[in-house]
Structures are given as C-alpha cells and as structure tokens.
Design an enzyme around this catalytic site. Structure first.
Site, PDB file in Angstrom:
ATOM      1  N   LYS A   1      -4.465  -6.878   3.375  1.00  0.00           N
ATOM      2  CA  LYS A   1      -4.475  -5.725   2.453  1.00  0.00           C
ATOM      3  C   LYS A   1      -5.893  -5.434   1.966  1.00  0.00           C
ATOM      4  CE  LYS A   1      -3.205  -2.356  -0.162  1.00  0.00           C
ATOM      5  NZ  LYS A   1      -3.826  -2.280  -1.404  1.00  0.00           N
TER       6      LYS A   1
ATOM      7  N   HIS B   1      -7.619  -3.643   4.656  1.00  0.00           N
ATOM      8  CA  HIS B   1      -7.066  -2.277   4.622  1.00  0.00           C
ATOM      9  C   HIS B   1      -7.857  -1.435   3.616  1.00  0.00           C
ATOM     10  CE1 HIS B   1      -4.608   0.667   2.417  1.00  0.00           C
ATOM     11  NE2 HIS B   1      -3.919   0.873   3.517  1.00  0.00           N
ATOM     12  N   ASN B   2      -8.088  -2.005   2.432  1.00  0.00           N
ATOM     13  CA  ASN B   2      -8.801  -1.263   1.390  1.00  0.00           C
ATOM     14  C   ASN B   2     -10.263  -1.021   1.758  1.00  0.00           C
ATOM     15  OD1 ASN B   2      -6.367  -1.492   0.058  1.00  0.00           O
ATOM     16  ND2 ASN B   2      -7.297  -1.893  -1.921  1.00  0.00           N
TER      17      ASN B   2
ATOM     18  N   SER C   1       0.824  -1.213   0.000  1.00  0.00           N
ATOM     19  CA  SER C   1       0.000   0.000   0.000  1.00  0.00           C
ATOM     20  C   SER C   1       0.851   1.252   0.000  1.00  0.00           C
ATOM     21  CB  SER C   1      -0.926   0.015   1.221  1.00  0.00           C
ATOM     22  OG  SER C   1      -1.675   1.216   1.218  1.00  0.00           O
TER      23      SER C   1
ATOM     24  N   GLU D   1     -10.192   1.804   3.939  1.00  0.00           N
ATOM     25  CA  GLU D   1      -9.899   2.965   3.070  1.00  0.00           C
ATOM     26  C   GLU D   1     -11.198   3.482   2.422  1.00  0.00           C
ATOM     27  OE1 GLU D   1      -6.554   2.307   0.227  1.00  0.00           O
ATOM     28  OE2 GLU D   1      -8.023   2.741  -1.334  1.00  0.00           O
TER      29      GLU D   1
END
Ligand code: 6PG
Length: 469
Positions: free
Chosen positions: A185, A188-189, A131, A192
């Site tokens: 990940k 994480h997105n 990222s 986000e």
C-alpha cells in the site's frame, strides 16, 4: 437486535471506518462499530442501508462481547500511537484465535512489531492496505492484506465481497509475508504521488505555457480518459477543471493555494527505496515537489527577483499531442519504478510478494487504478519474476511508441522555464535503464583516484587499484 452476535467489528468510525463498515453490512454481514464519540455511532446507524444489520456502540467491551468467534475486529484509526493504544485496550477483552486488523496507512515495521507482539498471545494480527478514499470504502475498495495466513483465510469471505470487482474478480488478494500488505500500500501511494505530480506538470505546461482554459482542459482530460490514459486520476482531474467556486465567480482550481499537504507515505516510499538501493527517481521528485510547494512565500520572493519568466509555447496542437504521450510514458515509468521496488523488497525484506497479485488488486477500487494495470497484469502473468517491466517486450514497445512525446515535453519545459521534474526524471530513468554503458566507469576511476576504492574491469574478473596521475 439485542442478543444476536455480529460478524464484523470496527474500531474508529471516522468517514473511512464508517463507510467500510456500512459496505460490510451491505453484503449481508452483521456489522458493529465502536467509537467514543456518540455522534459518530449515531451517524453510523443513521446512514445504514435499509434491511442491513448495523449497530454503533460507545463501549469497546460491548463491541467485543457482541462479536461471534473468532472475532474479526478492524481498526481504522490514525497510524502510529493510536493503533498501539487500541491494541492495548483490546488485549484484556479478546481471546486467542481472534483476529485484529489494522486497515490504516501504517509504517511497515510497526506492523511487523505488532505482529511479533500479538502472535505469542495467540492473536492473529494482520495489516491491510486499503485504497479508494471515502467512496471506495463505501462502494468497493482495493485491499492489500499481508502476513498472517489464518487471518486471511477467515477474512477472505468478507473482504472478497466488499472489494471492488474487475472482470468479476475481487480487488483483494494476499500480498505476502510479514508486513507485505502495508508495504504494498505504501508503494501504491508512492506511485500515486508520482502520477498526481506528472498530471500537475502537464497542466502547468498546457495552461500557463499554451494558454488552455479550464474549460479546454476539462474537455482534453475527458477525451484522454476515454483512451489509453483512462484512469481514476485523469478522470477526477477532468472533473476538477469544471468545478466552479462557490465563493467567487472563478473556477475553484484557480482559487486553491499551490501548497501541497502530505501525510508521509510518499516520503516513506522514497526513504525505504534509498535504504534498499532501489532507484525510484520519479517518486522521489514527486515528494520533493510537494516540499518545494510548501515554500510559498520564498517562491514568491524569488519569482520577483527573476529576470526572465516562463515563455509562451506557440504550437499548441503539437504540444497537446506530445503532452498526451509524455503523460502516458511518464505514468508507465512511475508504475515501473514502484513495481521494481516491490520486486527487490520481496527478496531483501523476505516478504515473498506475488507482484501479479498487487497489480491485479490495483486494477479496480484504488486511487492508481487505470487501464494500464491490465497490460502490467498480463506482463506478470507471462513472467511473474520479471525484475523490471521495461524488460517485457510488449511494454517496452508501448514506451518506445510514446517516448518522443516525453522527450519533446521535457525539452519544451526546460527551454521555456516550466518546472517538470517528474516528467524529466521519468525520462532520465528510462534513458539510464535502457543504456547498456553509462558513464559511471569514470566515476569509479575518480573514486579509485582519491580514495583507493578499487574498480572492476570490463575484460577480466577481480578488483583493481591504480596509482593515478
Ligand atoms: C488511497 C489514498 C489514501 C490517502 C493518502 C493521501 O489509496 O486511498 O492513498 O491512503 O488519500 O494517504 O496521502 P497524502 O495526504 O500523503 O497525499
């Protein structure tokens, strides 16, 4: 340069691949990259820092032959079939013991499948979430490797030196077994998506609702970024409000069509959370809002049919104060939901995710980096197994201190006609999670009434059924 062996190879020299490879070279490793496009290999060599060893080749075979063993080969190609295609092309060229890395936003079960396919061939396959966008790749990304421990051991020196640093700690660590790196990940997105959407909702209510200009919004977000809301996404939002359009006299943000794109990682987060039975409503709503944004012409038509339009909000100063608190509490709720999802996935999908590692590497380099991550990191150090951060006393106090601001903004949005779904869902999540008795006793009664689905009781063990009516 001709006879020397290289330390690290990259397949795919798009912006991300090129920048990451240049970053590797900046840290003293000899770097070689492959791309079929000669322009891309030329660009790689042209943009290398003076004194570094960087070579671009248009033959995969040449790249593989030029690497020292065990070979470290990273792929940064679009997720999906292109990854399988590159693996097939690499297979006749590599040897047992070599390491193949997928650094893209890959769906986690694809990573598991590839791991199982390559392991019997003696190859170490590892999925790494990367990222930080283009700039992060070049100057210091946050990285989330998971799976093959041998691969992680071999890669550690390179990854630790190229990663972003926070308090001199590298923003890369082991995320757990199997496809844990890509899974972390993905979450994480999802977070986000939720934070970005909440910032948009705050913008809407302040701009359309209270009439703040782009200049005022720039100053406000700059100010917020200097205190508890300090984060990459708040920082770039402040910058965006200042940007002038090159084609007209307007601010660029006013000229951008309100139709959001998505590559799918947010949707995957929601789909998988639904499958696991984990509640992440703020992330779900962020995906939904992007879907609604895509219906531009329908929205315009429906807007014209509407009799009452969004109302002006008069008390600007208190709205600003409340929005600051709303955003802070809402952002906390997005992380809380994503991290609770990781807690469940860690057990249910047998990934053994050390969640404090995820929080640690998110503190720098990635898109969701913020000062809040330090607070979460401390909470996980106090209790690494905590299922939900709202059970941490310190964090619960932080939310309590800001929740009235969130209530106020949600109420203002509802009363005056501004869609603020993520902020609303963040509040609902908080209220539901912190309510000891929800009204779903009644729902259980309904299920038993029409379907004899049975219910449990508050005063004794067992399953019960009643002949209702
Ligand atoms: C990152 C970003 C990166 C990418 C997103 C965008 O961490 O660097 O998350 O991976 O920008 O995939 O996703 P959408 O196109 O779905 O918004």
């Amino acid at each position: 340069m001709d006879n020397q062996l290289f330390d690290f190879g990259m397949v795919g020299l798009g912006v991300m691949g090129r920048n990451l490879l240049l970053n590797v070279a900046d840290h003293g490793f000899k770097a070689i990259g492959f791309d079929m496009d000669p322009q891309k290999t030329a660009d790689l060599e042209k943009t290398a820092s003076p004194g570094t060893v960087v070579k671009g080749v248009n033959s995969l075979e040449e790249m593989v032959k030029s690497l020292s063993t065990p070979r470290r080969i990273m792929m940064l190609v679009p997720a999906g079939k292109p990854v399988d295609d590159v693996i097939e092309k690499l297979l006749p060229l590599v040897e047992p013991g070599d390491i193949i890395i997928d650094g893209g936003n890959t769906y986690y079960t694809d990573t598991l499948r590839r791991y199982q396919y390559l392991q019997p061939k003696g190859l170490h396959f590892i999925g790494i979430g990367v990222s930080g966008g283009e700039e992060g790749a070049r100057r210091g990304p946050s990285m989330m490797p998971g799976g093959d421990l041998t691969a992680w051991d071999h890669l550690k020196p390179v990854l630790q030196s190229i990663a972003a640093k926070v308090n001199e700690e590298a923003c890369v660590d082991y995320m757990g077994k199997g496809a844990a790196g890509h899974f972390v990940k993905m979450v994480h997105n999802g977070i986000e998506y939720a934070i970005m959407q909440m910032i948009c909702e705050a913008y809407d209510i302040l701009h359309r609702g209270a009439g703040l200009t782009n200049e005022e919004l720039h100053l406000l977000f700059t100010d917020w970024n200097n205190a508890e809301l300090r984060s990459y996404l708040v920082e770039i939002t402040a910058d965006i409000f200042r940007q002038k359009d090159e084609l007209t006299d307007a601010h660029l943000v006013d000229m951008i069509l309100d139709k959001a794109g998505a590559k799918g990682t947010g949707k995957w987060t929601s789909q998988i959370a639904m499958d696991m039975g984990v509640a992440i409503p703020t992330i779900d709503m962020a995906v939904t809002m992007r879907n609604l944004s895509a219906l531009k012409s329908q929205r315009m038509e429906a807007d014209a049919l509407k009799s009452s339009h969004a109302k002006t909000i008069a008390d600007k100063d208190s709205l600003i104060q409340h929005t600051r608190q709303a955003l802070f509490a809402g952002i906390i709720m997005s992380y809380v939901q994503g991290l609770a999802m990781l807690h469940t996935a860690s057990k249910d999908l047998e990934m053994d995710i050390p969640i404090q590692n995820a929080v640690k590497v998110w503190r720098g380099g990635c898109i969701i980096r913020s000062t809040l991550l330090e607070t979460f990191y401390e909470a996980y150090q106090r209790n690494p197994q905590i299922p939900n951060l709202l059970l941490d006393e310190k964090l619960s106090c932080l939310v309590k201190a800001n929740i009235d601001g969130l209530r106020n903004v949600v109420a203002q949005a509802a009363l005056n006609g501004y869609p603020a779904g993520c902020l609303m869902n963040a509040l609902t999540y908080y209220d539901a999670y912190t309510t000891g008795r929800l009204p779903l006793n009644l729902l259980q009664a309904q299920r038993d009434y029409f379907g004899a689905h049975t219910y449990e009781r508050t005063d004794r063990e067992g399953k019960f059924h009643t002949q209702w009516g």
